[in-house]
Design a protein around this motif. Sequence first.
Motif, PDB file in Angstrom:
ATOM      1  N   PHE A  51      -6.039  -9.762  -4.814  1.00 43.00           N
ATOM      2  CA  PHE A  51      -6.095  -8.403  -5.343  1.00 43.00           C
ATOM      3  C   PHE A  51      -6.068  -8.424  -6.869  1.00 43.00           C
ATOM      4  O   PHE A  51      -6.892  -7.782  -7.533  1.00 43.00           O
ATOM      5  N   ARG A  65     -15.607  -4.386  -9.176  1.00 47.53           N
ATOM      6  CA  ARG A  65     -14.735  -5.302  -8.432  1.00 47.53           C
ATOM      7  C   ARG A  65     -13.323  -4.749  -8.351  1.00 47.53           C
ATOM      8  O   ARG A  65     -12.656  -4.884  -7.339  1.00 47.53           O
ATOM      9  N   ALA A  66     -12.894  -4.107  -9.430  1.00 53.88           N
ATOM     10  CA  ALA A  66     -11.548  -3.536  -9.427  1.00 53.88           C
ATOM     11  C   ALA A  66     -11.461  -2.383  -8.439  1.00 53.88           C
ATOM     12  O   ALA A  66     -10.491  -2.264  -7.699  1.00 53.88           O
ATOM     13  N   PHE A  81       3.800   5.054  -4.071  1.00 51.74           N
ATOM     14  CA  PHE A  81       4.478   3.823  -3.658  1.00 51.74           C
ATOM     15  C   PHE A  81       4.453   2.743  -4.747  1.00 51.74           C
ATOM     16  O   PHE A  81       5.499   2.222  -5.134  1.00 51.74           O
ATOM     17  N   GLY A 110      -9.388  -9.550  -8.331  1.00 54.64           N
ATOM     18  CA  GLY A 110     -10.404  -8.501  -8.234  1.00 54.64           C
ATOM     19  C   GLY A 110     -10.143  -7.373  -9.217  1.00 54.64           C
ATOM     20  O   GLY A 110     -11.060  -6.863  -9.856  1.00 54.64           O
ATOM     21  N   LEU A 111      -8.887  -7.017  -9.339  1.00 58.40           N
ATOM     22  CA  LEU A 111      -8.509  -5.915 -10.216  1.00 58.40           C
ATOM     23  C   LEU A 111      -8.940  -6.179 -11.654  1.00 58.40           C
ATOM     24  O   LEU A 111      -9.291  -5.265 -12.388  1.00 58.40           O
ATOM     25  N   PHE A 112      -8.916  -7.437 -12.040  1.00 58.30           N
ATOM     26  CA  PHE A 112      -9.317  -7.783 -13.401  1.00 58.30           C
ATOM     27  C   PHE A 112     -10.801  -8.106 -13.493  1.00 58.30           C
ATOM     28  O   PHE A 112     -11.281  -8.636 -14.490  1.00 58.30           O
ATOM     29  N   GLY A 113     -11.527  -7.785 -12.409  1.00 62.31           N
ATOM     30  CA  GLY A 113     -12.980  -7.842 -12.474  1.00 62.31           C
ATOM     31  C   GLY A 113     -13.590  -9.217 -12.322  1.00 62.31           C
ATOM     32  O   GLY A 113     -14.752  -9.410 -12.662  1.00 62.31           O
ATOM     33  N   ARG A 114     -12.804 -10.161 -11.801  1.00 62.60           N
ATOM     34  CA  ARG A 114     -13.384 -11.500 -11.633  1.00 62.60           C
ATOM     35  C   ARG A 114     -13.903 -11.669 -10.216  1.00 62.60           C
ATOM     36  O   ARG A 114     -13.304 -11.180  -9.263  1.00 62.60           O
ATOM     37  N   THR A 168       8.454  -7.187  -9.193  1.00 63.93           N
ATOM     38  CA  THR A 168       7.899  -6.059  -8.455  1.00 63.93           C
ATOM     39  C   THR A 168       6.730  -6.559  -7.636  1.00 63.93           C
ATOM     40  O   THR A 168       5.726  -7.005  -8.165  1.00 63.93           O
ATOM     41  N   LEU A 169       6.896  -6.509  -6.318  1.00 59.55           N
ATOM     42  CA  LEU A 169       5.835  -6.974  -5.430  1.00 59.55           C
ATOM     43  C   LEU A 169       5.737  -6.035  -4.235  1.00 59.55           C
ATOM     44  O   LEU A 169       6.741  -5.504  -3.769  1.00 59.55           O
ATOM     45  N   MET A 228      -6.219  -2.116   3.695  1.00 56.73           N
ATOM     46  CA  MET A 228      -5.465  -3.121   4.452  1.00 56.73           C
ATOM     47  C   MET A 228      -4.116  -2.570   4.862  1.00 56.73           C
ATOM     48  O   MET A 228      -3.642  -2.830   5.956  1.00 56.73           O
ATOM     49  N   ARG A 229      -3.526  -1.791   3.962  1.00 56.83           N
ATOM     50  CA  ARG A 229      -2.249  -1.161   4.307  1.00 56.83           C
ATOM     51  C   ARG A 229      -2.438  -0.219   5.508  1.00 56.83           C
ATOM     52  O   ARG A 229      -1.628  -0.178   6.417  1.00 56.83           O
ATOM     53  N   THR A 250       4.909  -1.828  -8.920  1.00 56.47           N
ATOM     54  CA  THR A 250       3.705  -2.660  -8.984  1.00 56.47           C
ATOM     55  C   THR A 250       2.556  -1.967  -9.716  1.00 56.47           C
ATOM     56  O   THR A 250       1.544  -2.596  -9.997  1.00 56.47           O
ATOM     57  N   GLU A 308       2.768  -7.360   1.691  1.00 58.10           N
ATOM     58  CA  GLU A 308       1.497  -8.014   1.410  1.00 58.10           C
ATOM     59  C   GLU A 308       1.638  -9.528   1.492  1.00 58.10           C
ATOM     60  O   GLU A 308       2.640 -10.101   1.088  1.00 58.10           O
ATOM     61  N   ARG A 342      -2.833  -2.284   8.629  1.00 57.34           N
ATOM     62  CA  ARG A 342      -1.575  -2.901   9.047  1.00 57.34           C
ATOM     63  C   ARG A 342      -0.766  -1.945   9.903  1.00 57.34           C
ATOM     64  O   ARG A 342      -0.054  -2.345  10.801  1.00 57.34           O
ATOM     65  N   GLU A 401     -11.969   4.717 -12.468  1.00 58.29           N
ATOM     66  CA  GLU A 401     -12.040   3.667 -11.456  1.00 58.29           C
ATOM     67  C   GLU A 401     -10.771   3.638 -10.596  1.00 58.29           C
ATOM     68  O   GLU A 401     -10.835   3.434  -9.391  1.00 58.29           O
ATOM     69  N   ALA A 408     -11.268  -3.859  -5.144  1.00 59.23           N
ATOM     70  CA  ALA A 408      -9.966  -4.492  -4.911  1.00 59.23           C
ATOM     71  C   ALA A 408      -8.926  -3.446  -4.516  1.00 59.23           C
ATOM     72  O   ALA A 408      -8.170  -3.640  -3.559  1.00 59.23           O
ATOM     73  N   ILE A 409      -8.888  -2.346  -5.240  1.00 57.01           N
ATOM     74  CA  ILE A 409      -7.917  -1.289  -4.923  1.00 57.01           C
ATOM     75  C   ILE A 409      -8.216  -0.700  -3.549  1.00 57.01           C
ATOM     76  O   ILE A 409      -7.333  -0.543  -2.707  1.00 57.01           O
ATOM     77  N   PHE A 428      -7.329  -3.121  -0.775  1.00 60.43           N
ATOM     78  CA  PHE A 428      -5.881  -3.273  -0.689  1.00 60.43           C
ATOM     79  C   PHE A 428      -5.267  -2.084   0.056  1.00 60.43           C
ATOM     80  O   PHE A 428      -4.426  -2.250   0.934  1.00 60.43           O
ATOM     81  N   LEU A 460       0.695  -0.802 -21.402  1.00 58.35           N
ATOM     82  CA  LEU A 460       1.613  -0.061 -20.534  1.00 58.35           C
ATOM     83  C   LEU A 460       2.389   0.989 -21.306  1.00 58.35           C
ATOM     84  O   LEU A 460       2.985   1.878 -20.724  1.00 58.35           O
ATOM     85  N   GLU A 465       0.529  -3.416 -12.825  1.00 62.53           N
ATOM     86  CA  GLU A 465      -0.638  -4.286 -12.771  1.00 62.53           C
ATOM     87  C   GLU A 465      -1.928  -3.486 -12.916  1.00 62.53           C
ATOM     88  O   GLU A 465      -2.836  -3.856 -13.660  1.00 62.53           O
ATOM     89  N   VAL A 466      -1.977  -2.367 -12.209  1.00 61.38           N
ATOM     90  CA  VAL A 466      -3.169  -1.512 -12.275  1.00 61.38           C
ATOM     91  C   VAL A 466      -3.323  -0.944 -13.683  1.00 61.38           C
ATOM     92  O   VAL A 466      -4.427  -0.890 -14.229  1.00 61.38           O
ATOM     93  N   ILE A 516       7.833   1.294  -6.507  1.00 62.61           N
ATOM     94  CA  ILE A 516       8.327  -0.082  -6.504  1.00 62.61           C
ATOM     95  C   ILE A 516       7.956  -0.823  -7.790  1.00 62.61           C
ATOM     96  O   ILE A 516       8.404  -1.934  -8.007  1.00 62.61           O
TER      97      ILE A 516
END
Lengths: 253, 308
Positions: B101, A4-5, A82, B104-108, B88-89, A15-16, A88, B93, A19, A101, A8-9, A12, B54, A91-92, A86
């Motif tokens: 996103f 799923r991850a 990117f 999904g990233l966390f596998g749910r 940070t965004l 989609m960029r 983000t 998006e 766009r 993955e 998701a990546i 995402f 991190l 999160e990854v 910035i």
Amino acid sequence: MNYRAIYAIYRFEMMRFFRTLAQSVISPVLSTSLYFIVFGAAIGSRIQEVDGVSYGAFIVPGLIMLSLLTQSLTNAAFGIYFPKFIGTIYEVLSAPIGHFEIVIGYVGAAATKSMVIGLIILATAFAFVDLKIEHPFWMIAFLVLTCLSFALFGFIIGIWAKSFDQLNLVPMLVVTPLVFLGGSFYSISMLPEFWQKVTLFNPVVYLVSGFRWSFFGHADVGVGISLAMIVVFLIVCLLVIGWIFRTGYRLKT
Amino acid sequence: MPDIVTVTDLRKTFDGGFEALKGVTLNIREGEVLALLGPNGAGKTTLISAVCGLTSITSGTITVGGHDVVRDFRESRRLIGLVPQEITLEPFEKVLNAVRFSRGLFGRPANDAYLEKLLKQLSLWDKKDGPTKELSGGMKRRVLIAKALAHEPRVLFLDEPTAGVDVELRKEMWDVVRELKEDGVTIILTTHYIEEAEEIADRVGVIAKGELLLVEEKDALMARMGKKELKIELQDPCEAIPPSLASYELERSADGFNLTYTYDTKGERTGITALLNDMAKSGLVLKDIQTSQSSLEEIFVDLVRSET
Ligand SMILES: Nc1ncnc2c1ncn2[C@@H]1O[C@H](COP(=O)(O)OP(=O)(O)OP(=O)(O)O)[C@@H](O)[C@H]1O
Ligand SMILES: [Mg+2]
């Protein structure tokens, strides 16, 4: 494996791409069309056949390679740079996913994008020259392998780069010259003997050569060697990426 | 209840040789709100980064839900949501896509009903189709919270959730924290604002220069450390404190109208009755008296100062 991850990546990133679809596609198509007009029609009409193919057709594989390499490289480099730039990326990096993955998600998306662009350019080529592809399966195989390995290479550059300047440095300073000197627009047998030897150190020669073989059935370098070289390049990139994640190079503090 | 997060003798030395965490041991109970207080550069963010993967750990161990954060990072990270200190965004998006996103990233598996509830709870639902760059700072912060909660974590780290946020929004944020607590989420937040810790925390940890100075129940901390002050306003100014009152160590204001007596609420006897008696004997006439408890802020400043 957290599928799923990966999805998701991948989604995402795609989609960029969508766009900015117009600008992603128009610029490579336009520049290749210009190449065809200048080299294929204007100059090409005065050049005799190369290796039994019209010059216009001869440069098609090289032109596609040129776009493929720059596209996979810059797409992948930008794709990872990117979020790093910035912020983000946190999160990854804090998600329950392994390095592999992350790489599949980003590199897969970048490779897909450049593949789409490569195929569009191929379609454009058909509008300009008479083409036939002798080994379609191998053509696709070379396309996929090239996109993948250069997307991996781009991923490495994106992680290494500390600024947008550095991000552009490698494609500008390394890839473009290598592609131009890699037999995209000529057969290396046209070069003086000494330069033919030097050229063999240019990895792009093998890509262009193998790709050209899939179109016309013959090429400068044996197709087996071409294939082997691409695979070696791919493995080297994978090893470097493995090292990057193991050490957290430029990713973790 | 068992501890959901355990940090044992955690040390972090950065590449340059700077030791940001000097052996931190901390156990976080399931369902509590823990506030980590500390001055700039204390190591709060570093601590959170180590738990979330991190920052690499120099030595020590961390577990979340019983899973080691290095060895079993897939299991442990599923339980964690992180709202970083910096906003940070991805600017272009859409809010809803950004939250999807994260999930999904966390596998749910996709669950738009949950995301809808989440975005509504954070008053973001009417912004869901807009790009994040068009949001105000407070809204962006809430998008980050939504992203952190998208995979239904059991532990939420909020790194300075109310920095640069106006009073009203801060109150709103506190309400969000309370609601989350009611849902059973364990919350760890870092802050510079003592009033924030006083307002919403169950326990307070104080961290300075990479060391955890203490972790205590907020109420117990305030009671233990809390000194009370008795302010006495006089009818007429006194030139000097009468010798008979010397033992009370009163403080006299410059104009002589006010005397302040500090006493320990935990002491056997506060000494107030005796003081008032002695004052009457010495002829001082009272106009008014009031008491006040020293705030967590003063406790905190005392602590950090005495350590450094
Ligand atoms: N990547 C890094 N390399 C070297 N030193 C670092 C790095 N990141 C943080 N530090 C140092 O570690 C110390 C702790 O930093 P940290 O960000 O954890 O503080 P903090 O408590 O979150 O402060 P603030 O309240 O300002 O956010 C600081 O002295 C900082 O300079
Ligand atoms: Mg911080």
